[in-house]
Design an enzyme around this catalytic site. Structure first.
Site, mmCIF file in Angstrom:
data_model
loop_
_atom_site.group_PDB
_atom_site.id
_atom_site.type_symbol
_atom_site.label_atom_id
_atom_site.label_comp_id
_atom_site.label_asym_id
_atom_site.label_seq_id
_atom_site.Cartn_x
_atom_site.Cartn_y
_atom_site.Cartn_z
ATOM 1 N N LYS A 110 1.189 -1.046 -0.155
ATOM 2 C CA LYS A 110 0.276 0.070 -0.359
ATOM 3 C C LYS A 110 1.061 1.558 -0.427
ATOM 4 C CE LYS A 110 -4.376 -1.640 0.890
ATOM 5 N NZ LYS A 110 -4.451 -2.726 1.219
ATOM 6 N N LYS A 190 -3.158 -9.056 -9.243
ATOM 7 C CA LYS A 190 -4.336 -9.749 -8.897
ATOM 8 C C LYS A 190 -5.068 -8.894 -8.368
ATOM 9 C CE LYS A 190 -4.885 -9.945 -3.392
ATOM 10 N NZ LYS A 190 -5.982 -9.084 -3.553
ATOM 11 N N LYS A 193 -10.546 -5.099 -5.738
ATOM 12 C CA LYS A 193 -11.101 -4.258 -4.913
ATOM 13 C C LYS A 193 -10.558 -2.972 -5.325
ATOM 14 C CE LYS A 193 -12.955 -5.850 -1.216
ATOM 15 N NZ LYS A 193 -13.398 -6.921 -0.760
HETATM 16 P P1 ADP Z 1 -9.530 -6.852 -2.124
HETATM 17 O O1 ADP Z 1 -8.046 -7.485 -2.296
HETATM 18 O O2 ADP Z 1 -10.413 -7.096 -3.608
HETATM 19 O O3 ADP Z 1 -10.206 -5.757 -1.671
HETATM 20 P P2 ADP Z 1 -9.510 -8.612 0.548
HETATM 21 O O4 ADP Z 1 -8.745 -7.718 0.466
HETATM 22 O O5 ADP Z 1 -10.603 -8.174 0.918
HETATM 23 O O6 ADP Z 1 -9.873 -8.351 -1.319
HETATM 24 O O7 ADP Z 1 -9.956 -9.950 0.198
HETATM 25 C C1 ADP Z 1 -10.846 -10.797 0.409
HETATM 26 C C2 ADP Z 1 -10.596 -12.917 0.616
HETATM 27 O O8 ADP Z 1 -10.785 -12.724 -0.685
HETATM 28 C C3 ADP Z 1 -9.069 -12.789 1.370
HETATM 29 O O9 ADP Z 1 -9.810 -13.989 1.996
HETATM 30 C C4 ADP Z 1 -8.564 -12.825 -0.005
HETATM 31 O O10 ADP Z 1 -7.138 -13.776 -0.003
HETATM 32 C C5 ADP Z 1 -9.499 -13.720 -1.292
HETATM 33 N N1 ADP Z 1 -8.935 -12.554 -2.261
HETATM 34 C C6 ADP Z 1 -9.604 -11.185 -2.436
HETATM 35 N N2 ADP Z 1 -8.805 -11.103 -4.156
HETATM 36 C C7 ADP Z 1 -8.470 -12.157 -4.389
HETATM 37 C C8 ADP Z 1 -7.557 -12.872 -5.566
HETATM 38 N N3 ADP Z 1 -7.457 -11.850 -6.345
HETATM 39 N N4 ADP Z 1 -7.539 -14.407 -5.320
HETATM 40 C C9 ADP Z 1 -7.725 -15.078 -4.559
HETATM 41 N N5 ADP Z 1 -8.630 -14.788 -3.489
HETATM 42 C C10 ADP Z 1 -8.750 -12.805 -2.881
#
Ligand code: ADP
Ligand code: TRP
Length: 320
Positions: A110, A190, A193
């Site tokens: 970040k 990756k 959001k």
């Molecule tokens: P984001 O990166 O979209 O903000 P979060 O950090 O809220 O998502 O992640 C919520 C859950 O979804 C976590 O367990 C995270 O490891 C999984 N996750 C998020 N993005 C991915 C991805 N691109 N591939 C696999 N798992 C993901």
């Protein structure tokens, strides 16, 4: 065996969340005692608008319930409805070295992306440790990006236990499905959001189509043979297609005549087909917000019982 995981209500959930976490959680309901929560406190590190946060919490709840979270079988609640977690967060902070947090990838990432940092972001893993340790969690199903946070949790639990010569904090293990460890986003990075590269599960047909059509590929033309092994569209198809369907798709890549647009339409069709069965239940919940509120209140009361009993023990161990 207790399985626990949380998801941040920081935006519309996407297929990366689904394959990386939600699907595993729903399936885990048959493997052990499942604890799943909406990480509303964690979301404050990125969501600063009141209405948006409220909307996101509701939407995540609806989506989880529509996708198969069973509130009778499992404990499903909103993190901030069980305040004990903040008390544990503080107690754990006193057993967390600065260096441990300075090494956290998600924090460093970040910073590298130019996000404004603050103490909430820096101490994020300590709150996550509190989530996990408060409920004596054994298994934490997460995407690859969260493994380090579970390791940090183990480090913190170890220092606490060693210091107080106790074993009251249970050491958790992360569970990652290698096949879907990282779902790529429309730009190939990756899916996240916060990176604006997502594909939604329940958006409008038009919206999802737009997202799928924007998946980045190389610029090979119709008459050229294409390489599926490096293609983002193919990687996404792997999540939705059977072995035989994938073999057929590989054939299409190896045969000139079709372009990436065609492959994207096949992907789009699979995505719509996959989430269609959940749409009706989702609409019912969207139309009945009080039902959702009741389910979450019921979940919070179940979680609070366990959390307050655990905090008694922990408070006692530290001399409070
Ligand atoms: P984001 O990166 O979209 O903000 P979060 O950090 O809220 O998502 O992640 C919520 C859950 O979804 C976590 O367990 C995270 O490891 C999984 N996750 C998020 N993005 C991915 C991805 N691109 N591939 C696999 N798992 C993901
Ligand atoms: N940090 C997790 C994520 O962004 C969400 C989360 C908060 C979590 N607390 C947790 C996940 C505890 C597992 C266990 O995905």
């Amino acid at each position: 065996m207790r399985i626990l995981s949380g998801i941040q209500p920081s935006g519309t959930i996407h297929i990366g969340n689904y394959f990386g976490m939600i699907k595993k959680m729903v399936e885990a309901q048959n493997d052990g005692e499942l604890f799943a929560f909406i990480a509303s406190y964690h979301a404050l590190t990125t969501v600063r608008e009141k209405e948006l946060l409220e909307k996101n919490i509701f939407e995540v709840a609806v989506n989880f319930l529509a996708l198969g979270m069973d509130p009778k079988k499992s404990t499903f609640w909103v993190q901030s409805d069980v305040k004990e977690v903040l008390e544990l967060y503080w107690l754990l902070s006193n057993h967390t070295s600065m260096g441990l947090l300075e090494r956290a990838h998600s924090y460093k990432d970040k910073v590298a992306r130019g996000f404004q940092t603050n103490h909430g972001l820096f101490s994020y893993p300590v709150l996550m440790a509190a989530d996990i340790l408060l409920y004596d969690s054994n298994i934490v199903p997460v995407g690859k990006d969260q493994i380090q946070h579970v390791e940090i949790t183990r480090d913190i639990a170890n220092s606490f236990n060693n210091h107080y010569k106790t074993d009251i904090l249970v050491l958790p293990e992360a569970k990652v499905d290698e096949v879907v460890a990282t779902v790529p986003g429309t730009d190939g990075a990756k899916m996240s959001k916060s990176y604006g590269n997502t594909i939604d599960m329940f958006g409008t047909k038009k919206g999802i189509k737009k997202q799928v059509m924007s998946v980045v590929t190389d610029s090979k033309e119709l008459h050229e043979v294409k390489d599926y092994t490096t293609c983002n569209v193919y990687k996404l198809c792997e999540l939705f297609m059977s072995h035989d369907e994938l073999l057929a798709l590989q054939e299409r890549y190896a045969t000139a005549g079709e372009g990436y647009g065609h492959f994207k339409l096949s992907l789009l069709e699979k995505i719509n087909e996959h989430f269609e069965p959940y749409a009706q239940r989702r609409q019912h919940l969207l139309d009945n917000p009080d039902e959702v509120k009741d389910i979450l209140a019921f979940g919070a009361s179940k979680a609070r019982k366990i959390a307050s009993a655990k905090m008694e023990v922990i408070r006692n161990a530290v001399g409070l």
